[in-house]
Design a protein around this motif. Sequence first.
Motif, PDB file in Angstrom:
ATOM      1  N   ALA A  84       0.836  -1.203   0.000  1.00  0.00           N
ATOM      2  CA  ALA A  84       0.000   0.000   0.000  1.00  0.00           C
ATOM      3  C   ALA A  84       0.870   1.252   0.000  1.00  0.00           C
ATOM      4  O   ALA A  84       0.579   2.235  -0.699  1.00  0.00           O
ATOM      5  CB  ALA A  84      -0.919  -0.009   1.218  1.00  0.00           C
ATOM      6  N   GLU A  85       1.954   1.213   0.759  1.00  0.00           N
ATOM      7  CA  GLU A  85       2.836   2.385   0.817  1.00  0.00           C
ATOM      8  C   GLU A  85       3.542   2.640  -0.519  1.00  0.00           C
ATOM      9  O   GLU A  85       3.578   3.782  -0.998  1.00  0.00           O
ATOM     10  CB  GLU A  85       3.861   2.207   1.950  1.00  0.00           C
ATOM     11  N   SER A  96       0.949   3.762  -3.026  1.00  0.00           N
ATOM     12  CA  SER A  96       0.504   5.120  -2.677  1.00  0.00           C
ATOM     13  C   SER A  96       1.542   6.160  -3.113  1.00  0.00           C
ATOM     14  O   SER A  96       1.194   7.214  -3.639  1.00  0.00           O
ATOM     15  CB  SER A  96       0.262   5.194  -1.167  1.00  0.00           C
ATOM     16  N   ASP A  97       2.797   5.807  -2.919  1.00  0.00           N
ATOM     17  CA  ASP A  97       3.883   6.743  -3.266  1.00  0.00           C
ATOM     18  C   ASP A  97       3.908   7.083  -4.755  1.00  0.00           C
ATOM     19  O   ASP A  97       4.418   8.140  -5.131  1.00  0.00           O
ATOM     20  CB  ASP A  97       5.244   6.158  -2.857  1.00  0.00           C
ATOM     21  N   TYR A 142      -1.266   5.813  -6.395  1.00  0.00           N
ATOM     22  CA  TYR A 142      -2.468   4.993  -6.224  1.00  0.00           C
ATOM     23  C   TYR A 142      -3.293   5.486  -5.034  1.00  0.00           C
ATOM     24  O   TYR A 142      -2.744   5.884  -4.012  1.00  0.00           O
ATOM     25  CB  TYR A 142      -2.090   3.536  -5.948  1.00  0.00           C
ATOM     26  N   ASN A 143      -4.612   5.474  -5.175  1.00  0.00           N
ATOM     27  CA  ASN A 143      -5.501   5.580  -4.028  1.00  0.00           C
ATOM     28  C   ASN A 143      -5.629   4.185  -3.420  1.00  0.00           C
ATOM     29  O   ASN A 143      -5.805   3.204  -4.153  1.00  0.00           O
ATOM     30  CB  ASN A 143      -6.872   6.106  -4.453  1.00  0.00           C
ATOM     31  N   THR A 144      -5.542   4.118  -2.116  1.00  0.00           N
ATOM     32  CA  THR A 144      -5.431   2.818  -1.458  1.00  0.00           C
ATOM     33  C   THR A 144      -6.507   2.678  -0.381  1.00  0.00           C
ATOM     34  O   THR A 144      -6.687   3.567   0.462  1.00  0.00           O
ATOM     35  CB  THR A 144      -4.045   2.666  -0.800  1.00  0.00           C
ATOM     36  N   GLY A 185      -0.179   2.598   5.019  1.00  0.00           N
ATOM     37  CA  GLY A 185      -0.243   2.984   3.612  1.00  0.00           C
ATOM     38  C   GLY A 185      -1.621   3.079   2.999  1.00  0.00           C
ATOM     39  O   GLY A 185      -1.756   3.469   1.836  1.00  0.00           O
ATOM     40  N   PHE A 186      -2.663   2.727   3.746  1.00  0.00           N
ATOM     41  CA  PHE A 186      -4.002   2.814   3.175  1.00  0.00           C
ATOM     42  C   PHE A 186      -4.660   4.143   3.545  1.00  0.00           C
ATOM     43  O   PHE A 186      -4.688   4.541   4.710  1.00  0.00           O
ATOM     44  CB  PHE A 186      -4.869   1.641   3.651  1.00  0.00           C
ATOM     45  N   ASP A 187      -5.225   4.784   2.535  1.00  0.00           N
ATOM     46  CA  ASP A 187      -5.896   6.077   2.741  1.00  0.00           C
ATOM     47  C   ASP A 187      -7.105   5.930   3.639  1.00  0.00           C
ATOM     48  O   ASP A 187      -7.448   6.840   4.396  1.00  0.00           O
ATOM     49  CB  ASP A 187      -6.362   6.635   1.388  1.00  0.00           C
ATOM     50  N   ARG A 208      -6.020   7.653   6.873  1.00  0.00           N
ATOM     51  CA  ARG A 208      -4.584   7.433   6.971  1.00  0.00           C
ATOM     52  C   ARG A 208      -3.931   8.279   8.065  1.00  0.00           C
ATOM     53  O   ARG A 208      -4.129   9.484   8.145  1.00  0.00           O
ATOM     54  CB  ARG A 208      -3.926   7.736   5.622  1.00  0.00           C
TER      55      ARG A 208
END
Lengths: 558, 558
Positions: free
Chosen positions: A154-155, A158-159, A162-164, A184-186, A244
Amino acid sequence: MKKLILPATALAVSVSASAQAQDVPIVRDAEYYILEEQHGERWATEDTEIDAVIAEFKALNDGNPPNILYILLDDVGFGDMGSPTMNAVRGYKTPAVNQIAAEGMRLARMYTEPSCTPTRVAFMTGRHPVRNGMANTAVDISGFGLADKEVTLAEVLSDVGYNTVHIGKWHLGDIREAWPNWQGFDYAAFPIHQQGQLTIYHDDGADEEVAISLYENNYDSKYTLDNWFRSDASAMVTGVEGVRNENVREVNMEPGERWTEEKYHQMNVDYQEQAMEQLRMLSAKDEPFFLNYWPLYPIVGPRTTTDEYTTPNGGTYVEKMKLVDEWIGDLMAEMDTLGITDNTIVIVMGDNGHATKFSPQSGFTPMLYRGGKGATSEGGVRVDAFVRWPGVIEEDTVVNDITHVVDLFTTLARIGGATDGIPRDRVIDGIDQTSLLLNGDTYGRRDYVFLYAINSLEAVVKEHIKLAIPGGSIENAILADFYHLFRDPQEKYPVSTEIGAWGGAKFVRMIERHIKRKAQYPDEAPGLGRPYEGIDNLRPESVEAVEEYLFMVGTPQK
Amino acid sequence: MKKLILPATALAVSVSASAQAQDVPIVRDAEYYILEEQHGERWATEDTEIDAVIAEFKALNDGNPPNILYILLDDVGFGDMGSPTMNAVRGYKTPAVNQIAAEGMRLARMYTEPSCTPTRVAFMTGRHPVRNGMANTAVDISGFGLADKEVTLAEVLSDVGYNTVHIGKWHLGDIREAWPNWQGFDYAAFPIHQQGQLTIYHDDGADEEVAISLYENNYDSKYTLDNWFRSDASAMVTGVEGVRNENVREVNMEPGERWTEEKYHQMNVDYQEQAMEQLRMLSAKDEPFFLNYWPLYPIVGPRTTTDEYTTPNGGTYVEKMKLVDEWIGDLMAEMDTLGITDNTIVIVMGDNGHATKFSPQSGFTPMLYRGGKGATSEGGVRVDAFVRWPGVIEEDTVVNDITHVVDLFTTLARIGGATDGIPRDRVIDGIDQTSLLLNGDTYGRRDYVFLYAINSLEAVVKEHIKLAIPGGSIENAILADFYHLFRDPQEKYPVSTEIGAWGGAKFVRMIERHIKRKAQYPDEAPGLGRPYEGIDNLRPESVEAVEEYLFMVGTPQK
């Protein structure tokens, strides 16, 4: 014959985090270098072609890599979904997963860790959980979890934009740093613990006596001195939600309220509805998404809480498997409606073999492979796994190369354009299997798996031969039994006398390399902390339960 | 609740052969009447519709019922062919059979008898071989076989105008009346005995010591007094060919010649070529055909006689399974070329579970079900079975109703318009399953199977519950273990305590009905006679072997 030497990078000490960059290679386990030395040039050629395919996909997809929907099912063994023939053997149907199988690729030799938490850690980090202290599973309040310093899929996704979102089971610890919204999840909606609490160790479970050590049970407790020895699952935190790097809130539980099987069912329904809703919200955004949906069903507790049995099998888990399959069908239909079927990778798989503890009432017993959840025989670590990526992955295919759930971390990072985010200061077990997905059978880059039972190396697979290490004692490996997994899927007829000591010697060397590598990159402890910190609306009984826990782990040592 | 009473016909004594006519119902085992009483009206309605479908087919097919190509494979267990997923588990592929599965119907609960001869008798006569003395298998010269008075599928189809040909394994006895060309086939090419002789008990088998009791073996025979105690497989008759009701001739063996694995391979190649040739000849005729092709492969003897291993599995049987699959593909392609794909029913199936004696060198061990050839656990009696009838049977379907190989006799006779030829003076176990083939899942007319090991009733299946009778002692059935076959395919976790004595009582009653019926229609002896009579060119060593046999079975009793 050329002597194989580990490349310098393999022998180097840890590079500092600041040195992480795309020109620093990923640190691998020793075995990978053995294969890379033999096939590296071919792989490089393939990779150039793969880069072109991904670039072409992005060009046709507004510059975005594909969305990722990862559906991880709990305690579903090999053959339990995705095949009409196996459906017939079991006496129930999984039409939605069968459809995904028909539209995509079956990874027929997908290995996992032998239980829930380790497999999930392996997927999220690309590392065998023995490396980060997460090979064990806690069912009660425990004060440990996935360390903050671990870098999750997820991290890294996301970096790169991506929307997580994470929905459903998590079970990577009851400390804040371990939770998906801190990893890492929004957004995340998940229970802190797992189905032991949610389906067995509650009052309904007590009534049916599916578990011991319960707070309430069907006997006169006049000899009971220590109530803390028993679990009160209702006092533990249940489901939480949050965004997050912010505190979460427990949902659907009021102070003093008791947890029930009915509430568990509602939790499952809610997660499915949230998965559907997130799918709609995420698909409306400009960025690609990574939706991590880990249903709690088919795991279910007391038999009496299911109203109606609708399959010839009639097992409790099977009934919920059928429901989860319907839900997966709903998600697929929703994706069609949203027009995101063609730009989304869908993966459906199990996290380990089915739980044999409740056989055969669950509807599941070991079938094709021996053993179930918890075992390092194939029945514990071989799962159904399907990947669909329309137009890119050939439909209705079966590949028989070895894969491991850790590989999904590395492969999805690569497809998502996030390889640079993979840390270079620790061993990454996950291997990039994009070539297998795109080119098909025999394009895998792994011919081995190390199978740990918690922290003990119990078995090693190389090619189709499996070494079962007697009593986990590695120095005896040369004397151990080998099994031919194609001819003898149930590991009942050792072929050691055929393969002989030469095979044993090769396995011993392989294990020695693996251990030597660990001396360079030692296994580490998990994250430690105070349970339940970071929950805004902690119930009084939960506060008390934590105090009891802290007294129990602290005081007796005084 | 209405009391179930067996209808009068079920209690009547045998009708004379002269009374056989279409208005006399087929004599059934008791269990059928239990089901007929409950479902007879629905079945009658379905049958009217089925008659219309068959009439429509015939109208479009020059008035003919469909051709029938029946391919029966030896010792191929459940899951060994027809499924890409199971192919992956085993590490080899069966694309031709998989294609037939995709174009037709998988009978997922097809039962056979537990070994070759009984299953083949069951198919040919529609009767459990315990009824006609053919439940046992002879491997040496034996002087018994399928009795002339048995009525075979070849005979009833021939009577209504089918051209009938048998190619390959037969193994229903070494006396003339038992041979296919005396049992209704216009032409037959077959070995008198089976692969024990042809692949194991020959000189190559002796060299590799895959068998004992051989004429020549790798030791000093200075203590040997009785050469007759050992088999000289080369002295036994090998392959013969002939036309209906005439003497046969042994082929490809000269007096004094030794049988070898190479000759066995050539025999297999020859049978495949003859099957192809017969397909061409039969398709050129005006009448429909019944081509009965029973390959000898995948059964193979010494490992060293296979030149090259071409699958990741590397098993001896697997290598030949792959070859047989290719041959089946050749037959299907030839049918396309001949334009007979659409008017031919193709059935491919195994005759019993794989032979575990040579596990895992064969490439096969028990897999989904426990046990193999010879066992009445599911692994011995469950086989892969596929039926293709383009435009009539829905493609790519799986049905999960119970079927038994005896049902094919009755079903194919019905489809061929030959039901009137089914004898009415004996119990016919085969049930007409045309409705299942045409209407699909849940339209089966059988919910039970009696499983005999030779002449001992060892297990009974009713619905998804299986009773394993302890030591074959029927009076103990009420105390026996039950297994839930969907939840526990390997029969390892008895559910007797759940089902309880009530289930046992029902099973006991079912067995009592079955035995009571046998008192009315007793089991009979097989045909008896002088071995090898009716072979024109019997070799001198074969004559001598028969004399030895007659001395051994005759003299010691004097």
